[in-house]
Scaffold this motif. Structure first.
Motif, PDB file in Angstrom:
ATOM      1  N   SER A 121      12.673   5.668 -24.150  1.00 19.69           N
ATOM      2  CA  SER A 121      12.020   5.036 -25.302  1.00 19.69           C
ATOM      3  C   SER A 121      12.972   4.943 -26.482  1.00 19.69           C
ATOM      4  O   SER A 121      13.896   5.750 -26.636  1.00 19.69           O
ATOM      5  CB  SER A 121      10.786   5.844 -25.709  1.00 19.69           C
ATOM      6  OG  SER A 121      11.173   7.116 -26.195  1.00 19.69           O
ATOM      7  N   PHE A 122      12.719   3.945 -27.300  1.00 17.95           N
ATOM      8  CA  PHE A 122      13.521   3.728 -28.501  1.00 17.95           C
ATOM      9  C   PHE A 122      12.585   3.152 -29.548  1.00 17.95           C
ATOM     10  O   PHE A 122      12.116   2.022 -29.414  1.00 17.95           O
ATOM     11  CB  PHE A 122      14.668   2.768 -28.194  1.00 17.95           C
ATOM     12  CG  PHE A 122      15.764   2.768 -29.212  1.00 17.95           C
ATOM     13  CD1 PHE A 122      16.699   3.783 -29.245  1.00 17.95           C
ATOM     14  CD2 PHE A 122      15.870   1.739 -30.135  1.00 17.95           C
ATOM     15  CE1 PHE A 122      17.728   3.772 -30.174  1.00 17.95           C
ATOM     16  CE2 PHE A 122      16.889   1.729 -31.070  1.00 17.95           C
ATOM     17  CZ  PHE A 122      17.828   2.747 -31.097  1.00 17.95           C
ATOM     18  N   VAL A 123      12.290   3.955 -30.559  1.00 19.48           N
ATOM     19  CA  VAL A 123      11.380   3.539 -31.615  1.00 19.48           C
ATOM     20  C   VAL A 123      12.206   2.929 -32.744  1.00 19.48           C
ATOM     21  O   VAL A 123      13.150   3.550 -33.239  1.00 19.48           O
ATOM     22  CB  VAL A 123      10.569   4.736 -32.139  1.00 19.48           C
ATOM     23  CG1 VAL A 123       9.564   4.278 -33.194  1.00 19.48           C
ATOM     24  CG2 VAL A 123       9.866   5.446 -30.996  1.00 19.48           C
ATOM     25  N   THR A 124      11.871   1.718 -33.146  1.00 18.17           N
ATOM     26  CA  THR A 124      12.650   1.053 -34.186  1.00 18.17           C
ATOM     27  C   THR A 124      11.789   0.015 -34.894  1.00 18.17           C
ATOM     28  O   THR A 124      10.643  -0.233 -34.494  1.00 18.17           O
ATOM     29  CB  THR A 124      13.923   0.413 -33.585  1.00 18.17           C
ATOM     30  OG1 THR A 124      14.752  -0.070 -34.625  1.00 18.17           O
ATOM     31  CG2 THR A 124      13.572  -0.712 -32.629  1.00 18.17           C
ATOM     32  N   ASP A 125      12.348  -0.608 -35.928  1.00 18.02           N
ATOM     33  CA  ASP A 125      11.552  -1.549 -36.729  1.00 18.02           C
ATOM     34  C   ASP A 125      12.119  -2.966 -36.633  1.00 18.02           C
ATOM     35  O   ASP A 125      13.041  -3.240 -35.872  1.00 18.02           O
ATOM     36  CB  ASP A 125      11.460  -1.078 -38.189  1.00 18.02           C
ATOM     37  CG  ASP A 125      12.820  -0.772 -38.791  1.00 18.02           C
ATOM     38  OD1 ASP A 125      13.814  -1.352 -38.319  1.00 18.02           O
ATOM     39  OD2 ASP A 125      12.898   0.045 -39.731  1.00 18.02           O
ATOM     40  N   PRO A 144       8.963 -10.031 -34.151  1.00 19.45           N
ATOM     41  CA  PRO A 144       8.966  -8.996 -33.116  1.00 19.45           C
ATOM     42  C   PRO A 144       9.079  -7.589 -33.683  1.00 19.45           C
ATOM     43  O   PRO A 144       9.757  -7.362 -34.681  1.00 19.45           O
ATOM     44  CB  PRO A 144      10.182  -9.351 -32.261  1.00 19.45           C
ATOM     45  CG  PRO A 144      11.014 -10.246 -33.104  1.00 19.45           C
ATOM     46  CD  PRO A 144      10.082 -10.959 -34.004  1.00 19.45           C
ATOM     47  N   LEU A 145       8.368  -6.673 -33.025  1.00 16.61           N
ATOM     48  CA  LEU A 145       8.268  -5.263 -33.387  1.00 16.61           C
ATOM     49  C   LEU A 145       7.441  -5.043 -34.651  1.00 16.61           C
ATOM     50  O   LEU A 145       7.463  -3.956 -35.235  1.00 16.61           O
ATOM     51  CB  LEU A 145       9.655  -4.622 -33.564  1.00 16.61           C
ATOM     52  CG  LEU A 145      10.446  -4.375 -32.275  1.00 16.61           C
ATOM     53  CD1 LEU A 145      11.838  -3.862 -32.599  1.00 16.61           C
ATOM     54  CD2 LEU A 145       9.729  -3.397 -31.361  1.00 16.61           C
ATOM     55  N   ASP A 146       6.686  -6.075 -35.050  1.00 17.49           N
ATOM     56  CA  ASP A 146       5.799  -5.922 -36.207  1.00 17.49           C
ATOM     57  C   ASP A 146       4.408  -5.474 -35.773  1.00 17.49           C
ATOM     58  O   ASP A 146       3.763  -4.685 -36.448  1.00 17.49           O
ATOM     59  CB  ASP A 146       5.730  -7.237 -36.985  1.00 17.49           C
ATOM     60  CG  ASP A 146       5.006  -7.072 -38.307  1.00 17.49           C
ATOM     61  OD1 ASP A 146       5.334  -6.109 -39.026  1.00 17.49           O
ATOM     62  OD2 ASP A 146       4.124  -7.889 -38.618  1.00 17.49           O
TER      63      ASP A 146
END
Length: 793
Positions: A121-125, A144-146
């Motif tokens: 996993s890689f949590v990012t904004d 994306p990733l919003d």
């Protein structure tokens, strides 16, 4: 003319098969070993170069200046990276990252019959895309990733989950998230990058505001991208000037680290857990130096044998000069022959690399970029390097041979020059000095690792089992496990030896906020010190007899006590700034004797302990006696009865502690493998030189036998001529190894005492191996029929 040169090269190759074999085998081994090391080094040196505009990306570091010097953290306050693009004109993007590790994934409706699938996993904004330039190859959304539950995965993970079906838009199960779905497919990055992921998860600070959206707490890794070349010092100043009034504590200063420096330039950083596969620059440079040494050893073989055999080609060269060949033509011919031999060696080297490639991963501990090696660009580059190596190795012998005077040679009045003999001796010395140094290096690294495993760190690791379990079952397990015969103590702690500690701001009595400290903070219970056999030098340990210990008590270590300057620590107050930035007043009830719980590379730090019995901590189980298997089986049975859905996972502290030295063991092993290459190549050259020397002295040996010299004396005579130079090589290798390994071991606070035996063992081993190699050829010469030898021309 070129055709004629090629014919002569083939003729000499076949005529002198033995010497040709030694040259080709030595060069092939040298080139193959250097290519393998080169792949290792190239992968490290090109880490993170896969990202577009990687030279414009920087990692945000936090530097803490308190106590002893400064400490560098690879993490930063959560709000920092998010606010920088709007605050500093040079910064066009800033992203935050975190990892939950390998998370378990599933598909709704198939939870029971599906295999366990895990993804990194890689949590990012949302700024992740602009910062690193990673491409979305399928699906995707306007921003994306919003979306909080819109995850992005690699194609490989999608195939593991859904096979041939298109995964975009499908729901998945990820623990801790309500209804995640796959929003898109992202490109798979090369292995040589430190951002390793299968699954991208949107980072939403509201999920963990205390750690992700707080200026006081460090948890996230941060990266920024600039729009042009910048003055890093000025940019750091702008970042700190903006961040300080926003809430950045005075203890911290923000520093920038270029992206291409992250992989090799973070060895002294704390909390570097997001830096996957990080390496030490010194290790990489050492391996590169070893590759160069191996090539030098192989080249020395070629130079030595070619120059020693110059007398065999003296008449050929003299005749060529008589019939009109110039010195330039003769040099070109011999350079062509040396290059021809090198190209043959290069072909065999590529065959060796291809043959051993399946085993390289196990030996070096990583998958090397072998596909890169067999690209046409790499083949062409290596081929040109082989040509250059051949020309470089052959230039000295070519100059010697081309310099023969034809009249003297044709008269038979030719003798090897004293200068040539001295150069060959120097090369033999240099060759063996390299191999002996490598051998010493292997032994010294092994000694240092063994010393670190046995040194007294101030606590007991013997028969201490480490296990973790959910808070709700921990106390039940402790109550039942304490009754098992052989279980002496069970303690709890938040931190384990060699791991990352939570650091917290503390203000000892007599200090103010401007002069506060950051102490490693460990939460323990009243059995921790007893389990680990940690002694209290002043005051008392935590105790259930004092209920207030769980509310307002703390213990410090001796280093922290010395730092405060107090005469008597008992009853003194320490103000702790908690994770929410609130002050908590605590009373010092005791001082633990210093014990080294951090990495042996770090100096003893001031430490700070509080008592919390019911926290979700690691359990430390002290087992008495030697029947650990039986006791472990009983503990497993107890846990299975309490929590049948989960396994009883454990590791003994001795094994856990020793894991932190895996890199050093790999380093020693890698040096050992390639040292073996160097030794084999050096011995091949020695065989060739001894064989040639015996051939040159064949008549002398025969005459000595005729006048009564024994075989043993002849063997010793021949051996002495070479072994004395191996002794000289030892005298050069020993001081070099001492200083080189001293630089490496200086990284450790605990350094093994100087021992003489590694130097003696390496030196004697080199002498014994060289003597055995020489003896094979010497015995054959000593036992030869002297009549045939005297007649030999």
């Amino acid at each position: 003319m070129i055709t004629n040169y090629i014919k002569i090269a083939f003729r000499n190759l076949l005529r002198f098969r033995f010497y040709s074999f030694i040259n080709i085998a030595g060069l092939a081994l040298g080139i193959s070993a250097s290519v393998i090391i080169g792949l290792y080094v190239f992968e490290d040196l090109t880490f993170d170069s896969c990202f577009p505009d990687s030279d414009k990306v920087y990692r945000l570091l936090t530097v803490e200046k308190s106590g002893k010097g400064e400490m560098i953290y690879s993490i930063m306050p959560g709000p920092l990276a998010a606010g920088l693009p709007d605050a500093v004109p040079e910064i066009i993007a800033g992203t935050r990252t975190f990892s939950f590790g390998n998370v378990r994934l599933g598909i709704p409706g198939k939870e029971d019959d599906a295999e366990t699938i895990r993804g990194r996993s890689f949590v990012t904004d949302t700024d992740f895309w602009e910062t690193f330039g990673v491409k979305i190859i399928e699906g995707g959304e306007d921003n994306p990733l919003d979306a909080p539950e819109g995850f992005y995965i690699t194609r490989e993970l999608g195939e593991r989950l859904f096979g041939e079906e298109n995964p975009v838009g499908k729901s998945i199960i990820v623990r801790g998230f309500e209804s995640p779905y796959i929003a898109g497919i992202v490109e798979t990055l090369p292995t040589n990058n430190h951002l390793s992921f299968d699954l991208l998860i949107p980072l939403k600070p509201e999920r963990n505001p205390v750690w992700w959206d707080n200026w006081e707490n460090l948890m996230l890794s941060g990266y920024i991208k600039v729009d042009r070349d910048v003055d890093v010092a000025q940019l750091e100043s702008k970042i700190n000037d903006w961040a300080r009034p926003q809430g950045l504590p005075d203890l911290y200063t923000i520093r920038l680290q270029p992206l291409d420096d992250v992989h090799l330039g973070s060895a002294d950083h704390q909390y570097d857990y997001m830096n996957r596969g990080s390496n030490d620059r010194n290790v990489v440079y050492t391996l590169a130096a070893i590759a160069i040494m191996i090539l030098l050893v192989a080249s020395i073989n070629f130079i030595n044998l070619a120059s020693a055999r110059a007398s065999h080609r003296a008449k050929e060269t003299g005749l060529r000069k008589v019939v009109g060949s110039g010195r330039g033509n003769i040099i070109a011919q011999y350079l062509g022959e040396s290059t021809f031999l090198t190209i043959i060696s290069f072909v065999f080297a590529m065959i060796i690399v291809a043959a051993v490639s399946p085993y390289i991963t196990g030996l070096l501990g990583r998958n090397l970029m072998l596909d890169l090696l067999f690209s046409w660009q790499a083949i062409l580059s290596l081929f040109l390097a082989a040509v250059f190596l051949g020309a470089l190795s052959g230039i000295y012998p070519a100059l010697i041979i081309s310099g023969f005077k034809p009249v003297m040679v044709l008269k038979g009045d030719f003798h090897t020059s004293r200068a040539g003999i001295l150069i060959r001796r120097f090369l033999v010395i240099f060759q063996f000095a390299i191999t002996i140094s490598l051998f010493i290096g292997v032994l010294l690294v092994h000694i240092q690792v063994e010393y670190l495993q046995e040194v007294d760190m101030g606590y007991s690791r013997d028969n201490v089992m480490i296990t973790g379990m959910p808070r709700e079952v921990a106390q039940v397990f402790i109550d039942r496990a304490s009754g098992v015969a052989g279980v002496e103590h069970i303690g709890r702690t938040t931190s384990l030896p060699g791991t990352i500690f939570t650091r917290i701001e503390v203000i000892p009595q007599g200090f103010d906020r401007q002069n506060s400290f950051m102490f490693p903070w460990i939460i323990v219970d009243d059995k921790f010190a007893e389990t680990m056999k940690i002694k209290t030098s002043i005051g008392r340990d935590f105790s259930v007899d004092f209920p207030s210990d769980t509310v307002d008590a703390c213990i410090i270590n001796e280093t922290a006590f010395k730092l405060t300057g107090w005469d008597d620590p008992i009853g003194k107050r320490i103000e702790m700034i908690d994770v929410n930035g609130n002050p908590v007043m605590l009373n010092v009830i005791g001082v633990y004797k210093d014990f080294h719980f951090s990495s042996p590379r770090q100096e003893m730090e001031p430490m700070f302990f509080t008592y919390q019995e019911q926290a979700n901590l690691n359990l430390l189980i002290k087992i008495g006696g030697s029947d650990t298997e039986s006791i472990t089986a009983k503990l497993e049975k107890i846990y299975s009865e309490i929590d049948p859905e989960n396994n009883f996972n454990f590791i003994f502290m001795e094994d856990f502690y020793n894991r932190q030295f895996n890199n050093e063991r790999d380093f020693a092993a890698n040096i050992g493998y390639f040292s073996l290459f160097a030794i084999i190549i050096a011995l091949l050259g020695l065989v060739g030189l001894v064989s040639f020397g015996v051939e040159q002295r064949r008549k002398e040996i025969a005459i000595r036998k005729v006048i009564g010299c024994s075989e043993g004396k002849i063997i010793m005579l021949l051996s002495y001529d070479f072994l004395k130079w191996v002794v000289v090589a030892n005298l050069l290798a020993w001081p070099f190894s001492y200083f080189a390994m001293g630089i490496w071991s200086s990284e450790f606070v605990y350094q093994a005492p100087l021992k003489l035996w590694p130097y003696l063992v390496s030196g004697i081993s080199a002498l014994v191996i060289a003597f055995l190699t020489i003896s094979v050829q010497s015995i054959r010469a000593a036992r030869a029929n002297p009549v045939k030898s005297i007649r030999y021309e």
